[in-house]
Design an enzyme around this catalytic site. Structure first.
Site, PDB file in Angstrom:
ATOM      1  N   GLY A   1       0.769  -1.104   0.065  1.00 33.17           N
ATOM      2  CA  GLY A   1       0.014  -0.023   0.015  1.00 33.17           C
ATOM      3  C   GLY A   1       1.130   1.484  -0.177  1.00 33.17           C
ATOM      4  CD  GLU A   2       2.532   5.383  -3.251  1.00 29.53           C
ATOM      5  OE1 GLU A   2       3.455   6.591  -3.370  1.00 29.53           O
ATOM      6  OE2 GLU A   2       2.325   4.627  -4.065  1.00 29.53           O
ATOM      7  CE1 TYR A   9       2.099  12.232   7.537  1.00 32.44           C
ATOM      8  CE2 TYR A   9       0.385  10.653   7.730  1.00 32.44           C
ATOM      9  CZ  TYR A   9       0.783  12.109   7.794  1.00 32.44           C
ATOM     10  OH  TYR A   9      -0.140  12.980   8.185  1.00 32.44           O
ATOM     11  N   GLY A  10       4.466   7.477   3.169  1.00 31.42           N
ATOM     12  CA  GLY A  10       5.312   6.308   2.777  1.00 31.42           C
ATOM     13  C   GLY A  10       4.514   5.249   1.932  1.00 31.42           C
ATOM     14  CB  VAL A  67       3.340  -0.443   3.541  1.00 27.60           C
ATOM     15  CG1 VAL A  67       3.560  -1.957   4.569  1.00 27.60           C
ATOM     16  CG2 VAL A  67       2.984   0.748   4.723  1.00 27.60           C
ATOM     17  CD  GLU A  78       2.971  -8.466  14.856  1.00 25.16           C
ATOM     18  OE1 GLU A  78       2.534  -9.741  14.669  1.00 25.16           O
ATOM     19  OE2 GLU A  78       2.410  -7.634  15.875  1.00 25.16           O
ATOM     20  CG  ASP A 108      -6.903  -3.252   5.641  1.00 25.59           C
ATOM     21  OD1 ASP A 108      -7.939  -3.547   5.421  1.00 25.59           O
ATOM     22  OD2 ASP A 108      -6.252  -2.398   5.130  1.00 25.59           O
ATOM     23  CG  ASP A 141      -5.267   8.108  11.128  1.00 22.24           C
ATOM     24  OD1 ASP A 141      -6.150   8.538  10.659  1.00 22.24           O
ATOM     25  OD2 ASP A 141      -4.314   7.744  10.219  1.00 22.24           O
ATOM     26  CG  ASP A 152      -0.209   4.305   9.863  1.00 19.96           C
ATOM     27  OD1 ASP A 152       0.607   5.165  10.330  1.00 19.96           O
ATOM     28  OD2 ASP A 152      -0.598   4.705   8.873  1.00 19.96           O
TER      29      ASP A 152
END
Length: 307
Positions: A20-21, A24-25, A27, A90, A95, A135, A153
């Site tokens: 994902g994106e 903040y960057g 993954v 980990e 999700d 969040d 996160d």
């Protein structure tokens, strides 16, 4: 810093795919060649004109190194390269958003209770360590192969002090943002996380977001249409907030029994306490765990000790 290492050995991790994106960057899914385990890599890019590692990343590392709980995603390594930094977590399979999009709805009540107990237990742990997540949303709640839930996160999380001081209002994804934040309140506390839990609980119950606003004012009005427009008699001090207007349309609350027909009365009571617009009246994570809707559940009691 139990179990956390810092390395510059790029060859240790073999990239498999991008997961994902976000703001903040990126993954990535990767293989740890030292342990042969699958891990998740959260990337932060350090630009040439930067003063160093982003403050947000440093804060996330500092918070996560002290959060050792089965309901909080585990940070196991930090990889530092010339212009990039990776947090090594980990790996969890999916999700909660993906789970809800691919399961049969409505969810059975025991499953809803299980997720809520795991979420609230981890959140109570964070709050007892004076950390606000800021969040919480289905995308940031990860599930392992047993569908056990973990909070992830912590990029917007921060430690807080008592008494609370002013904080930024640029927190929480809009659909899960507490009304006091939208109205411009800068002195807030752990109650903002419990509002998000209420939104997540409603989503577990009906499968879709309860307050899908398009922008800030639409988000407020979406909340007001269901919960009623607040005033001084229902929320003392609300008219003093920066973005409150006496010209707001006047809506009356919609009974939760109409919004969630067939759901248990005791479950709706917990939802109402989580979605109290007045943060002073919003239930805490600890009290929510002791609410009759969850207290009577025997779900995973061996894992869910209350701190």
């Amino acid at each position: 810093m139990i179990g956390l290492t810092i390395t510059r050995d790029q060859s240790r991790y073999q990239m498999i795919s991008k997961l994902g994106e976000g703001a903040y960057g990126k993954v990535y899914k990767a293989k740890d060649t030292k342990t042969n385990s699958i891990v998740a890599l959260k990337e932060s890019v350090i630009t040439m004109d930067s003063e160093g590692i982003p403050a947000q990343t440093i804060r996330e590392i500092c918070l996560l190194r002290d959060l050792l709980h089965p309901g909080v995603v585990y940070l196991q390594d930090v990889l530092i390269l010339e212009n990039k930094l990776y947090l090594i977590f980990e790996y969890l399979e999916q999700d909660l958003r993906y789970f809800l999009d691919n399961c049969v709805l409505p969810l059975p009540e025991p499953i809803i209770k299980k997720f809520l107990i795991q979420l609230l237990n981890a959140l109570n742990y964070c709050h007892s360590h004076r950390i606000i997540h800021r969040d919480l949303k289905p995308h940031n709640l990860l599930l392992d192969s047993n569908n056990d839930l973990k909070i992830a996160d912590f990029g917007l999380a921060r430690a807080f002090q008592i008494p609370c001081r002013p904080y930024t209002t640029s927190v929480q994804t809009l659909w899960y943002r507490a009304p006091e934040i939208i109205l411009g309140c800068e002195i807030y506390n752990t109650a903002i996380d419990l509002w998000s839990v209420g939104c997540i609980m409603a989503e577990l119950m009906n499968g879709y977001p309860l307050f899908p606003g398009r922008n800030h004012i639409d988000q407020l009005f979406t909340i007001f249409r269901l919960l009623g427009t607040p005033n001084e008699s229902t929320w003392e001090g609300v008219t003093n907030f920066r973005y409150y207007s006496p010209d707001f349309p006047k809506w009356t609350p919609v009974p939760f029994e109409r919004l969630f027909p067939g759901f248990s009365e005791v479950g709706l009571d917990l939802l109402e306490r989580l979605l109290s617009m007045n943060p002073e009246k919003r239930i805490s994570a600890r009290d929510a765990l002791n609410h009759p809707f969850l207290k009577s559940s025997g779900v995973l009691t061996e894992r869910l000790s209350i701190h």
